[in-house]
Motif scaffolding. Structure first.
Motif, PDB file in Angstrom:
ATOM      1  N   GLN A  97       0.852  -1.174   0.000  1.00 33.54           N
ATOM      2  CA  GLN A  97       0.000   0.000   0.000  1.00 33.54           C
ATOM      3  C   GLN A  97       0.892   1.230   0.000  1.00 33.54           C
ATOM      4  N   THR A  98       0.521   2.238  -0.767  1.00 32.86           N
ATOM      5  CA  THR A  98       1.316   3.450  -0.787  1.00 32.86           C
ATOM      6  C   THR A  98       0.844   4.440   0.258  1.00 32.86           C
ATOM      7  N   ASP A  99      -0.318   4.203   0.829  1.00 34.97           N
ATOM      8  CA  ASP A  99      -0.911   5.136   1.780  1.00 34.97           C
ATOM      9  C   ASP A  99      -1.123   4.435   3.119  1.00 34.97           C
ATOM     10  N   PRO A 100      -0.355   4.778   4.166  1.00 32.48           N
ATOM     11  CA  PRO A 100      -0.509   4.114   5.470  1.00 32.48           C
ATOM     12  C   PRO A 100      -1.904   4.265   6.073  1.00 32.48           C
ATOM     13  N   VAL A 101      -2.562   5.384   5.822  1.00 31.19           N
ATOM     14  CA  VAL A 101      -3.898   5.581   6.379  1.00 31.19           C
ATOM     15  C   VAL A 101      -4.882   4.614   5.729  1.00 31.19           C
ATOM     16  N   SER A 102      -4.791   4.450   4.412  1.00 26.32           N
ATOM     17  CA  SER A 102      -5.659   3.491   3.729  1.00 26.32           C
ATOM     18  C   SER A 102      -5.357   2.066   4.171  1.00 26.32           C
ATOM     19  N   LYS A 118      -7.034   1.585   7.536  1.00 25.56           N
ATOM     20  CA  LYS A 118      -8.485   1.464   7.417  1.00 25.56           C
ATOM     21  C   LYS A 118      -8.893   0.109   6.844  1.00 25.56           C
ATOM     22  N   LYS A 170      -2.346  10.213  10.062  1.00 22.22           N
ATOM     23  CA  LYS A 170      -2.173  11.151   8.952  1.00 22.22           C
ATOM     24  C   LYS A 170      -1.479  12.431   9.414  1.00 22.22           C
ATOM     25  N   HIS A 187       9.759   6.349  10.044  1.00 20.01           N
ATOM     26  CA  HIS A 187       9.494   7.759   9.806  1.00 20.01           C
ATOM     27  C   HIS A 187       9.559   8.452  11.163  1.00 20.01           C
ATOM     28  N   GLN A 226       2.660  -1.065   4.685  1.00 22.32           N
ATOM     29  CA  GLN A 226       2.384   0.256   5.246  1.00 22.32           C
ATOM     30  C   GLN A 226       1.645   0.221   6.577  1.00 22.32           C
TER      31      GLN A 226
END
Length: 304
Positions: A41-46, A49, A169, A192, A235
């Motif tokens: 996944q490129t988006d940790p928030v997605s 979820k 986020k 991070h 992610q």
């Protein structure tokens, strides 16, 4: 042991933290599921979820330390672990155990900070042991309290909660550095790191709002919270580290530093957390109280 249970509810953490921060006007037995293959996944928030499914969760193993300057420097160590269960919008239940270590503390204090187990389900928290053990009525094992975002009596819990999408986020938006983070939960990670202010966290985090029990003062809102988040190739967060310092000078003549290191493993673990049997549950009005102890026990550790 003599105690003042009224100060040791789900807001016990706020009894230590909130006074110096809030503006003057402000009032487990889960079995692992087989890990399913997931595309990167490129988006940790997605990615987070995508884990919000009924009766699925993640294991927590948390180590924390509170360092304070009283008559002499002293530290409280806390170990916390268990299972956090998801619903469709985030964590909806948990079953965790807490254990404190107080080097050099007297016998009475060590007894007060005995091991405890906390079950939170459907917005209600049930605690067994710990602060409440010797005040429970005969035949009762669990103390019931409404609200379950903050574990009772644990001001060293993770102030930056990476299982809240908005909090995750907001933190990642403040990323200052990225580097290889080693292997955690069998996954190679990228760490991070950065800082975010307490005021920014208060705006987005239900955990922080429950912990502080009031809006931070203008000065407290600028306090920096340093953080590190270790993300796997999917992610998902495998480790979260945070630290921050507050001054209680003017209240207890203490500066308190909170250090927290939380590990998340077994994403997708099966979980079906239930409330304890009603026959074993008591409410605060049922407690057998002795003489009041008006001083917050966490502060007392550093003054003795």
């Amino acid at each position: 042991m003599r105690r003042m249970i009224a100060t040791l509810t789900g807001a016990a953490a706020a009894a230590l933290i909130a006074p110096a921060l809030v503006a003057a006007a402000a009032p487990a037995n889960a079995q692992p599921a087989r890990a399913s293959a997931q595309p990167a996944q490129t988006d940790p928030v997605s990615a987070l979820k995508s884990q919000f499914k009924l009766h699925r969760g993640v294991r927590l193993a948390e180590n924390a330390k509170i360092i304070g300057e009283g008559k002499k420097q002293r530290a409280i160590f806390n170990r916390r672990g268990g299972v956090l269960e998801f619903g469709t919008s985030g964590v909806v239940a948990s079953d965790v155990t807490d254990e404190f270590t107080l080097p050099g503390a007297d016998k009475e204090l060590k007894g007060l900070f005995g091991p405890s187990r906390t079950i939170t389900v459907k917005g209600t928290t049930y605690t067994s042991g710990g602060f409440y053990a010797d005040s429970m009525p005969e035949g009762k094992k669990w103390l019931r309290a409404k609200g379950g975002t903050v574990a009772p009596g644990n001001p060293a819990q993770q102030i930056l909660n990476p299982l809240e999408p908005a909090t995750l986020k907001a933190a990642l938006a403040h990323t200052a550095t990225r580097r290889p983070g080693g292997t955690w939960d069998g996954a190679r990670t990228v760490v991070h790191s950065g800082t975010i202010t307490l005021g920014e966290l208060y705006k987005v985090s239900p955990t922080v709002r429950a912990l502080l029990s009031g809006k931070p003062s203008a000065a407290s809102a600028t306090l920096p919270v340093s953080w590190k988040l270790y993300l796997g190739p999917d992610q998902l967060v495998r480790r979260a580290v945070s630290s921050w310092t507050q001054s209680l000078r003017g209240l207890t003549s203490l500066d308190m530093t909170y250090l927290n290191d939380s590990r998340y493993s077994g994403w997708g673990v099966k979980s079906a957390i239930k409330a304890p049997p009603a026959s074993q549950v008591a409410d605060f009005d049922d407690l057998v109280l002795g003489e009041e102890q008006t001083e917050d026990p966490f502060v007392r550790v550093f003054k003795d």
